[in-house]
Design a protein around this motif. Structure first.
Motif, short mmCIF file in Angstrom:
data_model
loop_
_atom_site.label_atom_id
_atom_site.label_comp_id
_atom_site.label_asym_id
_atom_site.label_seq_id
_atom_site.Cartn_x
_atom_site.Cartn_y
_atom_site.Cartn_z
N GLN A 94 0.82 -1.21 0.00
CA GLN A 94 0.00 0.00 0.00
C GLN A 94 0.85 1.27 0.00
O GLN A 94 0.37 2.34 -0.30
N ASP A 95 2.13 1.14 0.35
CA ASP A 95 3.02 2.31 0.36
C ASP A 95 3.43 2.75 -1.04
O ASP A 95 3.99 3.81 -1.22
N PHE A 96 3.15 1.93 -2.03
CA PHE A 96 3.58 2.24 -3.39
C PHE A 96 2.43 2.85 -4.17
O PHE A 96 1.41 2.21 -4.37
N PRO A 97 2.59 4.10 -4.61
CA PRO A 97 1.51 4.71 -5.40
C PRO A 97 1.57 4.17 -6.83
O PRO A 97 2.58 4.28 -7.51
N GLY A 98 0.49 3.60 -7.27
CA GLY A 98 0.42 3.10 -8.65
C GLY A 98 0.24 4.25 -9.62
O GLY A 98 0.05 5.40 -9.23
N ARG A 99 0.27 3.95 -10.88
CA ARG A 99 0.04 4.99 -11.89
C ARG A 99 -0.68 4.38 -13.07
O ARG A 99 -0.56 3.18 -13.35
N ASP A 100 -1.43 5.21 -13.75
CA ASP A 100 -2.10 4.80 -14.97
C ASP A 100 -1.36 5.39 -16.15
O ASP A 100 -0.95 6.56 -16.14
N VAL A 101 -1.18 4.59 -17.17
CA VAL A 101 -0.52 5.04 -18.38
C VAL A 101 -1.51 4.87 -19.52
O VAL A 101 -1.98 3.76 -19.79
N ASP A 102 -1.88 5.97 -20.15
CA ASP A 102 -2.79 5.94 -21.29
C ASP A 102 -1.98 5.85 -22.58
O ASP A 102 -1.11 6.69 -22.82
N ILE A 103 -2.28 4.85 -23.36
CA ILE A 103 -1.60 4.67 -24.64
C ILE A 103 -2.62 4.89 -25.75
O ILE A 103 -3.57 4.11 -25.88
N PRO A 104 -2.45 5.96 -26.51
CA PRO A 104 -3.42 6.21 -27.58
C PRO A 104 -3.32 5.16 -28.68
O PRO A 104 -2.23 4.71 -29.02
N VAL A 105 -4.47 4.77 -29.15
CA VAL A 105 -4.51 3.74 -30.20
C VAL A 105 -5.12 4.32 -31.44
O VAL A 105 -6.04 5.06 -31.45
#
Length: 95
Positions: free
Chosen positions: A84-95
């Protein structure tokens, strides 16, 4: 996730590895490894940090840090850091 499921060892003179004792791939284990890598990165003592599946390799300068100290640090972080100490991230890849 407990540190008991992880063990550490030196890989030559410049790298320390933290590896799962389990052969199965688990998301919580992987998140724990990512969190350990993130915590290690904030200390700025490694040349490179390579998270893998069920393991983490920390490459360090042996003239600045001993292998024994790196193993102790990896084990300490494994016990103190949680997924829980690790902040995740979202990566948007345009298609």
């Amino acid at each position: 996730m407990t540190a008991q499921r992880l063990h550490s060892y030196l890989l030559g003179e410049r790298a320390a590895v933290l590896q799962s004792t389990s052969s199965s791939i688990e998301l919580n284990l992987q998140k724990h490894i990512w969190a350990i890598g993130h915590a290690l990165r904030t200390l700025n003592i490694c040349i490179d940090i390579v998270p893998g599946m069920n393991n983490l390799t920390a490459i360090f300068n042996p003239l600045e840090h001993s292998g024994t100290a790196m193993l102790a640090l990896l084990n300490q972080l494994a016990s103190e850091v949680s997924a829980q100490d690790f902040p995740g991230r979202d990566v948007d890849i345009p298609v």
